[in-house]
Structures are given as C-alpha cells and as structure tokens.
Design an enzyme around this catalytic site. Structure first.
Site, short mmCIF file in Angstrom:
data_model
loop_
_atom_site.label_atom_id
_atom_site.label_comp_id
_atom_site.label_asym_id
_atom_site.label_seq_id
_atom_site.Cartn_x
_atom_site.Cartn_y
_atom_site.Cartn_z
N PHE A 83 0.81 -1.22 0.00
CA PHE A 83 0.00 0.00 0.00
C PHE A 83 0.84 1.27 0.00
O PHE A 83 0.36 2.34 -0.36
CB PHE A 83 -0.95 0.01 1.21
CG PHE A 83 -0.28 0.37 2.52
CD1 PHE A 83 -0.03 1.71 2.85
CD2 PHE A 83 0.12 -0.60 3.43
CE1 PHE A 83 0.59 2.05 4.04
CE2 PHE A 83 0.75 -0.27 4.62
CZ PHE A 83 0.98 1.07 4.92
N LYS B 46 -1.23 -7.09 -9.23
CA LYS B 46 -2.21 -7.14 -8.13
C LYS B 46 -1.76 -6.07 -7.13
O LYS B 46 -0.94 -6.33 -6.26
CB LYS B 46 -2.22 -8.53 -7.50
CG LYS B 46 -3.51 -8.94 -6.82
CD LYS B 46 -3.96 -8.07 -5.67
CE LYS B 46 -3.18 -8.26 -4.41
NZ LYS B 46 -3.52 -7.25 -3.37
N GLU C 122 -5.00 -3.59 -2.13
CA GLU C 122 -6.44 -3.33 -2.11
C GLU C 122 -6.77 -2.07 -1.29
O GLU C 122 -7.89 -1.59 -1.32
CB GLU C 122 -7.19 -4.56 -1.55
CG GLU C 122 -6.95 -4.88 -0.08
CD GLU C 122 -5.61 -5.59 0.23
OE1 GLU C 122 -4.70 -5.55 -0.62
OE2 GLU C 122 -5.50 -6.16 1.33
N SER D 3 5.28 -7.06 3.30
CA SER D 3 5.82 -7.38 4.62
C SER D 3 6.57 -8.73 4.58
O SER D 3 6.32 -9.57 3.70
CB SER D 3 4.69 -7.45 5.64
OG SER D 3 3.76 -8.43 5.24
N CYS E 92 9.38 1.76 3.26
CA CYS E 92 10.24 0.62 3.57
C CYS E 92 11.67 1.07 3.84
O CYS E 92 12.45 0.34 4.42
CB CYS E 92 10.23 -0.36 2.41
SG CYS E 92 10.82 0.39 0.91
N GLU F 240 8.82 -4.32 13.02
CA GLU F 240 8.65 -3.19 12.09
C GLU F 240 7.32 -2.53 12.44
O GLU F 240 6.26 -3.14 12.32
CB GLU F 240 8.62 -3.70 10.65
CG GLU F 240 8.43 -2.56 9.65
CD GLU F 240 8.27 -3.04 8.21
OE1 GLU F 240 7.62 -4.07 7.98
OE2 GLU F 240 8.79 -2.35 7.32
P1 NAD Z 1 1.46 -6.67 3.02
O1 NAD Z 1 2.50 -7.73 3.07
O2 NAD Z 1 0.37 -6.70 4.01
O3 NAD Z 1 0.74 -6.67 1.58
C1 NAD Z 1 1.48 -6.65 0.38
C2 NAD Z 1 0.65 -7.31 -0.72
O4 NAD Z 1 0.40 -8.67 -0.37
C3 NAD Z 1 -0.71 -6.65 -0.93
O5 NAD Z 1 -0.98 -6.61 -2.31
C4 NAD Z 1 -1.66 -7.57 -0.19
O6 NAD Z 1 -2.95 -7.61 -0.75
C5 NAD Z 1 -1.00 -8.93 -0.30
N1 NAD Z 1 -1.22 -9.77 0.86
C6 NAD Z 1 -1.45 -9.37 2.14
N2 NAD Z 1 -1.59 -10.44 2.95
C7 NAD Z 1 -1.44 -11.54 2.18
C8 NAD Z 1 -1.46 -12.94 2.45
N3 NAD Z 1 -1.66 -13.42 3.68
N4 NAD Z 1 -1.27 -13.78 1.43
C9 NAD Z 1 -1.05 -13.32 0.18
N5 NAD Z 1 -1.02 -12.01 -0.13
C10 NAD Z 1 -1.21 -11.12 0.85
O7 NAD Z 1 2.24 -5.28 3.04
P2 NAD Z 1 1.60 -3.82 3.13
O8 NAD Z 1 1.06 -3.63 4.51
O9 NAD Z 1 0.72 -3.55 1.97
O10 NAD Z 1 2.91 -2.93 2.93
C11 NAD Z 1 3.80 -2.61 3.96
C12 NAD Z 1 4.96 -3.58 4.02
O11 NAD Z 1 5.64 -3.58 2.78
C13 NAD Z 1 6.00 -3.17 5.05
O12 NAD Z 1 6.44 -4.32 5.71
C14 NAD Z 1 7.12 -2.56 4.21
O13 NAD Z 1 8.40 -2.61 4.79
C15 NAD Z 1 7.04 -3.42 3.01
N6 NAD Z 1 7.67 -2.79 1.86
C16 NAD Z 1 8.90 -3.25 1.49
C17 NAD Z 1 9.57 -2.66 0.43
C18 NAD Z 1 10.92 -3.14 0.02
O14 NAD Z 1 11.42 -2.66 -0.98
N7 NAD Z 1 11.55 -4.07 0.73
C19 NAD Z 1 8.96 -1.59 -0.26
C20 NAD Z 1 7.70 -1.15 0.14
C21 NAD Z 1 7.07 -1.76 1.21
#
Ligand code: NAD
Length: 527
Positions: free
Chosen positions: A179, A203, A206, A256, A311, A412
C-alpha cells in the site's frame, strides 16, 4: 465480464457518493467501484466480495474495490497469454517507444495520480508527486531496453565458431505490491517486464488501488496493445490464484516479511521465478563527529516522512557516545515543529496513516514501548487535527533508551515512531545493526572518511547511505535488501531487473568454410 460504469475516479462524484454513506463491504454500487483492468478494458469482478478504500484524512469510504477470485485471475492470465506472442515479436525499439510515450503521459498526469495517492494513502501531496517521479525514472531506464537486451558476443571462440547470447522474455509475469507506494512500486516492475517483452498481471494493494488502474489507462493511450498489462485487485485469494496459475512464469512481490516468505516459498514450489522484497527496520548510526543538526534534520525527514510508512524509513537511531544527549534534544525539538494534517492540504509535513486498523496497531506499539520501560520523549497519541477528527492521524513519536529486547525495536512498526538506542563505539553500533534480522537500508552520519569506509564494508545491509538518510538507489542501479528484507536472488530494476525478466540463451554457431575438415566424433577442444 460486464463493463463497469467508468466513473470510478471522478472525485466530485466519488465525494458525493461517500457523503451518501456508501460504505458497504458486500453490496458495492458499480459506479464507485475501482474496476479490474483486463485485456485493455475496465471490467467487473465475477466474484461478490468487496473491500473499502478510505480517504485516510477523513476516514470516509471513497471507493470500493472488488476482490478478484480465481476466475478473474484466469481471465487476466488468458488475456496476457494471448497478447504475449505479438508483444514478444514487437521489436525492443517499438516497445521502448510505447514506454517513452507512457513516460510523457505520466509526467502530464503526475499530479492527478499523486492526488489519488494522497487521498487513498494519506501521504502529503508533494511527497506523492515525488514518489511518482521515482517510478517515472524506472520507465526512463526501461526505455533503454534495446541497448540493455543486446546480450554478449564473442567471435572465434573456436575455429570458425562464434558465440552469442540472447536475452528472451519469460512469458506472463505477475507483480503483487504494497500500500505504501501505490504508483512507484508497481513501476519498479511492469515497465521493466514489458520492456523485456513479457506480458504482466499486477495485483496492487487493495487499500489504495486507483493509481494502478489510472496508469493502465495511460499505457493504453500510449499505444500498449490490449492484454499486455492486466490488473486484478484483492487479497490472499487473488494472490493464491496468481501463485498457483500454471501460465504465470515469474512473480515479483513487495510487502511485509511474513507474506514475502510465503510468496517466495509458494511460487518457487510451483516452479516460478520469484523475487520477494520484505519488511525493514532501518538503522541510522550517528557518530559524535557528525554534524548533529544536519543529522537530526535528515532523521526527522527519514523517520516521519510519509508518516513512517516507507520501507526505507529510518525507524531506529543508534546514537554513539556523546552524540546521544544533544541528538535526542534536537530530534524532540524538530519533531515538535512538524505540521500534521490532510496530505492534500498545503504546507503539511506529515499526513495520516493508511487505515484505522493500522493506526490502532501503531498506537499499540507506543503503549508497549511505555510498558516495557523506554523513555517516551515525544508522544504522538494525543494529536487532534481540527475538522478531521475521524482521520487516521498520529503525531510523531520519539522514544529514547530503547533496548534490543523491546518490541518497539524488534518489530517493524511502519508508523511515525522513531526509537533511539545508544552504543559506546562504532564497533558496537555495527554489531547491533548486523544482529538485526532485517537488512533493507541503513545510514551512517559522520565526518570521518575512515569510519564511513569501514561502515560501508562491514554492514550487512543491501542499501547504505553515508550522510544520506534514505539511500534509495537510482533506477539505473538495483533496489533490494539483504536477510529478511528480500527472498530471492535478484533485486528490482536496474540490470538485475533485466536479468529477472529475461532468460538467457547461449548460442554457439559454426559456419565452416567448404574446405574445412569435419570435427569427427571427438569432443572439440575449440582451440
Ligand atoms: P502486506 O504484506 O500486508 O501486503 C502486500 C501485498 O500482499 C498486498 O498486495 C496484499 O494484498 C497482499 N497480501 C497481504 N496479505 C497476504 C497474504 N496473507 N497472502 C497473500 N497475499 C497477501 O504489506 P503492506 O502492509 O501492503 O505494505 C507494507 C509492508 O511492505 C512493510 O512491511 C514494508 O516494509 C514493506 N515494503 C517493502 C519494500 C521493500 O522494498 N523491501 C517496499 C515497500 C514496502
């Protein structure tokens, strides 16, 4: 697949609908739905589940988003499979020209996309503009694909034998994005994949899906053939359908760490190429010889910019020796001066968090920090933004005397919470950073070249800044962390992005002169 009324991004209309209280998760009116994007058109989902997209500053539901099911994903993949042969056969130069036109359109519509991001994510408008810019820079890099896809050539590797390599596309690739950067992170992926001749399924998160669909519309306007880029929304169900689909060859993920691990393991078990970028706990080490005012100013931006939802945000400061007392005082003073309000209002430094649930989670961490004995220097919990009482606001929060055992250090938090740990020496600080399971970004503040060189060499983190708080590599380098911050072998964009989205074919060819002798049955020594 029935078309959705294409009013999904008209702000006035959306606002009118949201004031009418359109907030249901089960019966979304088609007019305010963010559509899927399949085969060059907006389409409705075949499923019946919807999520809410909120305006983070007001707490109001502004759109609903259909959660794709396996049939929707299959429809998207079918479109991408059908589009692949012609797109693969399109010359790299023509593909690059379409991306160059897309780049122009992105610049023209940069503010419009930033406004969508600011509304749904909450970040300050100018910060959103900057994030779109960083995505555009990846498109600029991808436009160089005709050069980047040249492969290698060696003549006369044997008598009358030449060798060369071809970098060929994989087929249908997929991207699953978080997000916090609704335009930039998708642009780490699809411009690179498309430039290499692949077709793509995105994808997006959401929580803030609109920017992605707008970019798909602009790509079509730029001349991208239908089916080359497709977008499905949703949660785990949509993701699982991607991970198990036999026609998807590669998956890029950013999000994450627990989800990154799951994506990596599942997609790899299904025979796909995977790069899965995870979470972070980024440390800034501040030595006593640093310009402390400069460091404190940089850390305020790196800790609280985008409400800490980056991130590459700095979330842990390691103050070395005598740096600690003055640094904490400066941080507290500067944090107190930040202007917090809706991201769309002028002059704000920090906007709200993305959702009510995330706000609760971050507040819970602050409570835990107090319970576990850290010194709360600045408390953001009492913040009220006049006129936006239902927005997801939290003020900047600063903890001192934090220890590695505390939850506020171990987890985090992904909010505007900066924790200060203390170390006696640079050795101790490096050891502390290296013990942390994450390894995304880090920074050192110092005026010593020797200390900087040592830090750069010994630190076990993928992206390192020297007097640069958020060392995000430019698009022509690759972006990626180490340890629990990345699962897979290749980072995103730059040359590693080209490697990820292509497979190499090595060709050895011989065009013998008519009078040359046969090589017979003996394995040639190529000399
Ligand atoms: P998230 O892991 O909750 O979601 C990321 C994506 O995965 C979304 O599209 C979501 O719909 C999907 N998703 C969520 N839960 C899922 C599951 N159980 N099974 C399959 N798919 C699932 O992350 P977020 O809250 O949207 O974003 C924040 C996180 O992203 C933080 O941990 C941040 O550090 C990380 N991030 C990392 C980088 C990097 O370059 N390393 C860059 C941006 C964000």
């Amino acid at each position: 697949m029935s078309p959705v009324v294409d009013l999904w991004r008209l702000p006035g209309y959306i606002r009118a609908m949201s004031t009418l209280g359109v907030a249901s998760t089960t019966t979304a009116p088609s007019t305010v739905r963010v559509p899927l994007w399949i085969d060059g058109k907006t389409v409705a989902s075949t499923g019946r589940r919807f999520g809410e997209v909120t305006n983070a500053a007001t707490g109001q539901v502004v759109r609903t988003v259909p959660f794709a099911n396996a049939d929707d994903v299959d429809n998207a993949v079918k479109a991408a499979v059908a589009a692949f042969p012609a797109w693969r056969a399109t010359t790299p130069l023509r593909r690059a020209r379409i991306l160059a036109r897309f780049r122009e359109l992105m610049e023209l519509h940069q503010k419009e996309i930033a406004a969508l991001i600011s509304e749904e994510h909450g970040k300050v408008f100018l910060d959103a503009v900057g994030s779109v810019q960083r995505g555009i820079e990846v498109v600029e890099f991808a436009v160089g694909a005709p050069h980047l896809l040249k492969g290698e050539h060696a003549e006369s590797v044997g008598r009358e034998v030449d060798a060369h390599s071809r970098l060929q596309p994989l087929g249908v690739c997929a991207g699953i994005t978080p997000f916090n950067f609704p335009a930039m992170v998708p642009m780490w992926m699809f411009p690179m994949a498309l430039a290499c001749g692949n077709t793509f399924i995105l994808k997006p998160s959401e929580k803030d899906p609109s920017a992605s669909v707008r970019m798909a519309e602009l790509l079509k306007e730029a001349g991208l053939p239908d089916g080359v880029l497709n977008i499905v929304h949703g949660d785990k169900e949509a993701v699982d359908a991607i991970l198990s689909h036999p026609d998807i060859k590669a998956v890029s993920f950013v999000g994450s760490t627990p989800v990154a691990k799951y994506i990596y393991a599942t997609a790899a078990a299904n025979g796909k190429r995977v790069q899965a970028l995870g979470g972070a706990k980024n440390h800034a080490v501040v030595l006593p010889d640093a310009d402390l005012d400069f460091a404190a100013e940089a850390l305020i931006g790196a800790g609280y910019g985008s409400a800490g939802e980056r991130c590459m945000a700095i979330s842990a400061v390691v103050a070395v020796g005598d740096a600690a007392e003055p640094l904490v005082a400066m941080l507290a003073e500067k944090a107190g001066r930040l202007k917090i309000g809706p991201g769309t209002a002028e002059g704000m430094d920090m906007g709200p968090l993305v959702t009510a649930a995330h706000l609760d989670k971050v507040r819970g961490y602050i409570d835990a920090g107090v319970r576990q004995g850290a010194r709360l220097v600045v408390d953001g919990r009492g913040l009220a933004v006049a006129g936006h009482e239902r927005g997801f606001f939290l003020g900047p929060t600063l903890f001192d005397h934090v220890t590695p055992e505390m939850t506020i250090y171990k987890d985090e938090i992904f909010g505007p919470v900066l924790v200060v740990l203390r170390a006696e020496t640079l050795d101790e600080a490096i050891a502390l950073v290296n013990r942390n399971p994450y390894g995304n970004g880090t920074a050192l503040f110092t005026s010593s070249g020797g200390a900087a060189r040592r830090f750069e060499d010994e630190i076990e983190v993928g992206m390192v800044g020297i007097n640069v708080p958020i060392p995000v590599p430019m698009a022509f380098f690759s972006f990626g962390g180490w340890k629990q911050s990345l699962f897979g072998d290749l980072h995103v964009h730059g040359m590693e992005g080209i490697c990820f989205y292509t497979r190499t074919k090595a060709i050895t060819s011989r065009w013998p002169r008519r009078d040359a002798a046969s090589s017979g049955l003996v394995m040639p020594t190529l000399g």
